[in-house]
Enzyme design. Structure first.
Site, PDB file in Angstrom:
ATOM      1  N   GLU A  58       8.939  -4.459   4.357  1.00  0.00           N
ATOM      2  CA  GLU A  58       7.531  -3.942   3.857  1.00  0.00           C
ATOM      3  C   GLU A  58       6.289  -4.981   4.165  1.00  0.00           C
ATOM      4  O   GLU A  58       6.647  -6.260   3.850  1.00  0.00           O
ATOM      5  CB  GLU A  58       7.457  -3.762   2.314  1.00  0.00           C
ATOM      6  CG  GLU A  58       6.117  -3.175   1.783  1.00  0.00           C
ATOM      7  CD  GLU A  58       6.264  -2.824   0.529  1.00  0.00           C
ATOM      8  OE1 GLU A  58       6.989  -3.094  -0.247  1.00  0.00           O
ATOM      9  OE2 GLU A  58       4.965  -2.513  -0.082  1.00  0.00           O
ATOM     10  N   ASN A 117       1.570  -0.230   3.097  1.00  0.00           N
ATOM     11  CA  ASN A 117       0.877   0.487   1.994  1.00  0.00           C
ATOM     12  C   ASN A 117      -0.339   1.079   2.141  1.00  0.00           C
ATOM     13  O   ASN A 117      -1.215   0.627   2.668  1.00  0.00           O
ATOM     14  CB  ASN A 117       0.459  -0.460   0.787  1.00  0.00           C
ATOM     15  CG  ASN A 117       1.869  -1.023   0.198  1.00  0.00           C
ATOM     16  OD1 ASN A 117       2.708  -0.493  -0.414  1.00  0.00           O
ATOM     17  ND2 ASN A 117       2.257  -2.304   0.686  1.00  0.00           N
ATOM     18  N   ASP A 179       5.899   5.423  -3.248  1.00  0.00           N
ATOM     19  CA  ASP A 179       5.850   4.053  -3.797  1.00  0.00           C
ATOM     20  C   ASP A 179       5.812   4.077  -5.304  1.00  0.00           C
ATOM     21  O   ASP A 179       5.181   5.065  -5.964  1.00  0.00           O
ATOM     22  CB  ASP A 179       4.762   3.275  -3.143  1.00  0.00           C
ATOM     23  CG  ASP A 179       5.204   1.862  -3.302  1.00  0.00           C
ATOM     24  OD1 ASP A 179       6.139   1.380  -3.799  1.00  0.00           O
ATOM     25  OD2 ASP A 179       4.087   1.077  -2.814  1.00  0.00           O
ATOM     26  N   GLU A 234      13.345  -1.134  -5.937  1.00  0.00           N
ATOM     27  CA  GLU A 234      12.390  -2.383  -5.910  1.00  0.00           C
ATOM     28  C   GLU A 234      12.729  -3.314  -7.017  1.00  0.00           C
ATOM     29  O   GLU A 234      12.926  -3.162  -7.992  1.00  0.00           O
ATOM     30  CB  GLU A 234      10.959  -1.952  -5.827  1.00  0.00           C
ATOM     31  CG  GLU A 234      10.705  -1.231  -4.634  1.00  0.00           C
ATOM     32  CD  GLU A 234       8.849  -1.029  -4.899  1.00  0.00           C
ATOM     33  OE1 GLU A 234       8.283  -2.080  -4.155  1.00  0.00           O
ATOM     34  OE2 GLU A 234       8.246  -0.321  -5.763  1.00  0.00           O
TER      35      GLU A 234
HETATM   36  P1  C2E Z   1       3.940  -2.818  -4.108  1.00  0.00           P
HETATM   37  O1  C2E Z   1       3.632  -2.123  -2.813  1.00  0.00           O
HETATM   38  O2  C2E Z   1       4.701  -2.308  -5.192  1.00  0.00           O
HETATM   39  O3  C2E Z   1       4.742  -4.085  -3.608  1.00  0.00           O
HETATM   40  C1  C2E Z   1       5.670  -4.857  -4.045  1.00  0.00           C
HETATM   41  C2  C2E Z   1       5.284  -5.893  -4.893  1.00  0.00           C
HETATM   42  O4  C2E Z   1       6.304  -6.586  -5.669  1.00  0.00           O
HETATM   43  C3  C2E Z   1       4.777  -6.905  -4.271  1.00  0.00           C
HETATM   44  O5  C2E Z   1       3.671  -7.632  -4.918  1.00  0.00           O
HETATM   45  C4  C2E Z   1       6.129  -7.976  -3.930  1.00  0.00           C
HETATM   46  O6  C2E Z   1       5.952  -9.322  -3.523  1.00  0.00           O
HETATM   47  C5  C2E Z   1       6.776  -7.907  -5.587  1.00  0.00           C
HETATM   48  N1  C2E Z   1       7.929  -8.091  -5.324  1.00  0.00           N
HETATM   49  C6  C2E Z   1       9.028  -7.624  -4.523  1.00  0.00           C
HETATM   50  N2  C2E Z   1      10.274  -7.901  -4.998  1.00  0.00           N
HETATM   51  C7  C2E Z   1      10.209  -8.491  -6.184  1.00  0.00           C
HETATM   52  C8  C2E Z   1      11.019  -8.981  -7.215  1.00  0.00           C
HETATM   53  O7  C2E Z   1      12.285  -9.104  -7.002  1.00  0.00           O
HETATM   54  N3  C2E Z   1      10.686  -9.315  -8.313  1.00  0.00           N
HETATM   55  C9  C2E Z   1       9.471  -9.510  -8.747  1.00  0.00           C
HETATM   56  N4  C2E Z   1       8.939  -9.711 -10.023  1.00  0.00           N
HETATM   57  N5  C2E Z   1       8.385  -8.616  -7.782  1.00  0.00           N
HETATM   58  C10 C2E Z   1       8.880  -8.569  -6.445  1.00  0.00           C
HETATM   59  P2  C2E Z   1       2.583  -8.161  -4.099  1.00  0.00           P
HETATM   60  O8  C2E Z   1       2.659  -8.568  -2.584  1.00  0.00           O
HETATM   61  O9  C2E Z   1       1.877  -9.223  -5.131  1.00  0.00           O
HETATM   62  O10 C2E Z   1       1.669  -7.003  -3.985  1.00  0.00           O
HETATM   63  C11 C2E Z   1       1.249  -6.188  -5.082  1.00  0.00           C
HETATM   64  C12 C2E Z   1       0.604  -4.712  -4.608  1.00  0.00           C
HETATM   65  O11 C2E Z   1      -0.676  -4.742  -3.887  1.00  0.00           O
HETATM   66  C13 C2E Z   1       1.696  -3.942  -3.842  1.00  0.00           C
HETATM   67  O12 C2E Z   1       2.644  -3.483  -4.750  1.00  0.00           O
HETATM   68  C14 C2E Z   1       0.576  -3.010  -3.273  1.00  0.00           C
HETATM   69  O13 C2E Z   1       0.523  -1.759  -4.188  1.00  0.00           O
HETATM   70  C15 C2E Z   1      -0.545  -3.909  -2.977  1.00  0.00           C
HETATM   71  N6  C2E Z   1      -0.718  -4.101  -1.581  1.00  0.00           N
HETATM   72  C16 C2E Z   1      -0.200  -5.566  -1.121  1.00  0.00           C
HETATM   73  N7  C2E Z   1      -0.582  -5.437   0.231  1.00  0.00           N
HETATM   74  C17 C2E Z   1      -1.271  -4.291   0.492  1.00  0.00           C
HETATM   75  C18 C2E Z   1      -2.046  -3.788   1.564  1.00  0.00           C
HETATM   76  O14 C2E Z   1      -2.055  -4.359   2.786  1.00  0.00           O
HETATM   77  N8  C2E Z   1      -2.837  -2.598   1.600  1.00  0.00           N
HETATM   78  C19 C2E Z   1      -2.908  -1.804   0.143  1.00  0.00           C
HETATM   79  N9  C2E Z   1      -3.543  -0.732   0.217  1.00  0.00           N
HETATM   80  N10 C2E Z   1      -2.068  -2.617  -0.833  1.00  0.00           N
HETATM   81  C20 C2E Z   1      -1.290  -3.599  -0.930  1.00  0.00           C
HETATM   82 CA    CA Z   2       6.062  -0.541  -5.186  1.00  0.00          CA
HETATM   83 CA    CA Z   3       4.547  -0.807  -1.451  1.00  0.00          CA
END
Ligand code: C2E
Ligand code: CA
Ligand code: CA
Ligand code: CA
Length: 277
Positions: A58, A117, A179, A234
């Site tokens: 991802e 995403n 998602d 996830e």
């Molecule tokens: P998401 O799509 O639900 O992405 C998963 C989030 O969970 C990611 O946070 C990831 O780092 C985190 N994660 C993955 N595995 C684990 C785990 O084992 N434990 C815990 N505690 N966390 C885990 P991240 O990278 O901070 O992203 C947060 C949200 O921001 C994403 O949730 C997504 O909705 C959004 N996002 C991130 N990048 C993009 C992007 O390029 N475009 C858009 N539109 N949204 C984005």
């Molecule tokens: Ca997610």
């Molecule tokens: Ca996602």
């Protein structure tokens, strides 16, 4: 008490002030951030539960700013969505994913699908499908190596439009993932009305990991199987969780247990070291 309260207020208002400052900074600097490469894409491995092999990754955006340092997605994604600027980021992310796949092919290395995403707002601001098609064409990529993740909350508004979009994606040979399943209020309706290839079970269910949450996850996996949708869990952090997910037939796993999001080259090394491929 009065003193305590005013101190608490000061801390609060300082926090709020900083938040507002970052907010307006993000709004006025998104173009610059994209152009100057302050936006980096991190990739998190997705692993097949049965074999422990890499099934995909991802793409997650990171903003490394010369002034503010490292900004977390929750500091810029919601702002960009609210200000209708999120397409600027997401266009870049899709393009970068395409380029990354092309570099991998050119190096004669195997590729796995990359999912990215898409926000609700993106559908109003850009033609997501055309954007993907253009990236696939320009980089001469095989179809379905770029996959779309849509959050459940994205379904709430413009549901008809999004429903048509999803069918268009799938009609053109692209997989669409739901998602954060279970984090909203409309889970079952969404499954009834929309046609997804895969469902990502929200990590909240694994956070608790008690008897109740295990039963909920089990039912979700069973229900998805019954209607022909694959499942991915996830936020998997422990071996115990992996064992459980394997026992209930959840097909894919993503989480810190197999790797945090990281730069592409780091991920390649990580996968080799951990025998994920
Ligand atoms: P998401 O799509 O639900 O992405 C998963 C989030 O969970 C990611 O946070 C990831 O780092 C985190 N994660 C993955 N595995 C684990 C785990 O084992 N434990 C815990 N505690 N966390 C885990 P991240 O990278 O901070 O992203 C947060 C949200 O921001 C994403 O949730 C997504 O909705 C959004 N996002 C991130 N990048 C993009 C992007 O390029 N475009 C858009 N539109 N949204 C984005
Ligand atoms: Ca997610
Ligand atoms: Ca996602
Ligand atoms: Ca999320």
């Amino acid at each position: 008490i009065k003193k305590e309260r005013s101190r608490a207020y000061c801390i609060f208002s300082e926090h709020l002030r900083q938040e507002l400052e970052i907010r307006s900074y993000v709004i006025s600097h998104i173009d610059e951030a994209v152009e100057n490469g302050y936006i980096e894409i991190y990739y998190q491995p997705v692993v097949r539960t049965l074999t422990g092999k890499l099934a995909g990754m991802e793409a997650l955006a990171r903003w490394r700013d010369p002034v503010y340092g490292f900004l977390r997605p929750d500091q810029f994604i919601p702002v960009l969505e609210e200000e209708r600027l999120i397409d600027k980021l997401d266009r870049y992310v899709i393009r970068e994913c395409g380029r990354q796949l092309r570099r991998q092919i050119d190096a004669h290395r195997p590729i796995v699908p990359i999912s990215f995403n898409v926000s609700r707002m993106d559908f109003q601001l850009m033609d997501v499908l055309s954007e993907i098609e253009a990236v696939v064409r320009e980089n001469e990529l095989p179809r379905d190596y770029l996959r779309i993740e849509i959050t459940e909350t994205a379904m709430v508004q413009d549901s008809d439009k999004i429903l048509k979009m999803i069918d268009r994606f799938r009609g053109n040979g692209y997989s669409v993932w739901l998602d954060d399943f279970g984090s909203g209020y409309s889970s079952l309706n969404v499954l009834k009305d929309y046609h997804f290839d895969e469902l990502k079970i929200d990590m909240e269910f694994l956070r608790a990991f008690n008897d109740t949450s295990r039963k909920i996850i089990t039912s979700v996996v069973m229900m998805a199987k019954a209607i022909g949708i694959h499942t991915l869990a996830e936020g998997v952090e422990t071996r115990e969780q992996v064992r459980f997910l394997r026992s209930i037939g959840c097909e894919k796993i993503q989480g810190y247990h197999y790797g945090r999001p990281m730069p592409y080259d780091e991920l390649l090394v990580h996968c080799q070291e951990r025998h994920l491929r």
